[in-house]
Write an enzyme that holds these catalytic residues in place. Sequence first.
Site, PDB file in Angstrom:
ATOM      1  N   SER A  64      59.659  39.961  56.507  1.00  0.00           N
ATOM      2  CA  SER A  64      58.379  39.613  57.733  1.00  0.00           C
ATOM      3  C   SER A  64      58.901  39.162  58.955  1.00  0.00           C
ATOM      4  CB  SER A  64      57.637  38.724  56.969  1.00  0.00           C
ATOM      5  OG  SER A  64      57.004  37.530  57.498  1.00  0.00           O
ATOM      6  N   TYR A  76      59.104  30.289  52.581  1.00  0.00           N
ATOM      7  CA  TYR A  76      58.911  31.371  53.035  1.00  0.00           C
ATOM      8  C   TYR A  76      59.860  32.611  53.675  1.00  0.00           C
ATOM      9  CZ  TYR A  76      55.709  35.947  53.615  1.00  0.00           C
ATOM     10  OH  TYR A  76      55.472  37.295  53.784  1.00  0.00           O
TER      11      TYR A  76
END
Length: 256
Positions: free
Chosen positions: A148, A161
Amino acid sequence: MNKYLERFNLAGRTAVVTGASEGIGRELALGLAGAGADAIVCSRREQKLMEVKAEIETLGRRGEVFVLDVGKISSIEELGNFILDRFGKVDILVNNAAYTVTKPAWLVTENEWDLMLDTSLKGTFFCCQIIGAIMRNQNYGKIINLSSTFSRSIIHGRSVYGALKAGVSHLTEALAMEWAPHGIRVNALAPTAVRTPSREELLKGEVLKMVLSRIPLGRLATPDDLIGATIYLASAASDFVTGQTLFVDGGWVAAR
Ligand SMILES: NC(=O)c1ccc[n+]([C@@H]2O[C@H](COP(=O)([O-])OP(=O)(O)OC[C@H]3O[C@@H](n4cnc5c(N)ncnc54)[C@H](OP(=O)(O)O)[C@@H]3O)[C@@H](O)[C@H]2O)c1
């Protein structure tokens, strides 16, 4: 097909995509099938996977469903047996399944931490290990791990995350080095914000405005923005590429 385009052709390849029941994983499974691959689609919701299998078959490829919980190593081992039983080989693995909580770091619970790490980092590692072992016997394989933009940039509410996606990118480099002698290429694909079912609630109002302000190309990604990079990383066109994180992010990381 001329020899240049032929390098992107996935005909005859077998792909496994985790988290393929919806969102990015579903689209990537269809994109790989569209480029010629047969695909085993995996996640926990069988009915949704059956729908993806049907779409793969309308593209003229073979689709198989495997009900998988990436948090359980026994489930990944069963997937390994299923691959050998149905196809006898695997060329492409896309580690896409994830679970994400968005909240201030102060409020993250132990249970949320465990669920995020078990699904997205432990699950990715053991899928690489168990399915990578089949690739090792073939002396060839392509692994694509979903990272990401938050592996390289900070956003409030995504501390765990971001850390685990940085872990995914690091793991990608480490496995690429260990497994290069076995012909296994390991790369990561790092999208920016993509409007998927799990992000629907989040990408609204002020959050959406802030996210858009950080994307130089001025829009969110769509799942099909990721297909070209996935086909590239899955195909012979990228045979000399390993250990990379490829950002498909409208410029977010370059601008950070
Ligand atoms: N959407 C974004 O903005 C964005 C941006 C950057 C990176 N990414 C990454 O891209 C990937 C896909 O994102 P997404 O937004 O499409 O979906 P997501 O909400 O991150 O993941 C959903 C998928 O994971 C599966 N899944 C969840 N837990 C699982 C488990 N224990 N075992 C097997 N499968 C499991 C779900 O299927 P079942 O419920 O059927 O199991 C579903 O198909 C993720 O790795 C995500 O971190 C997403």
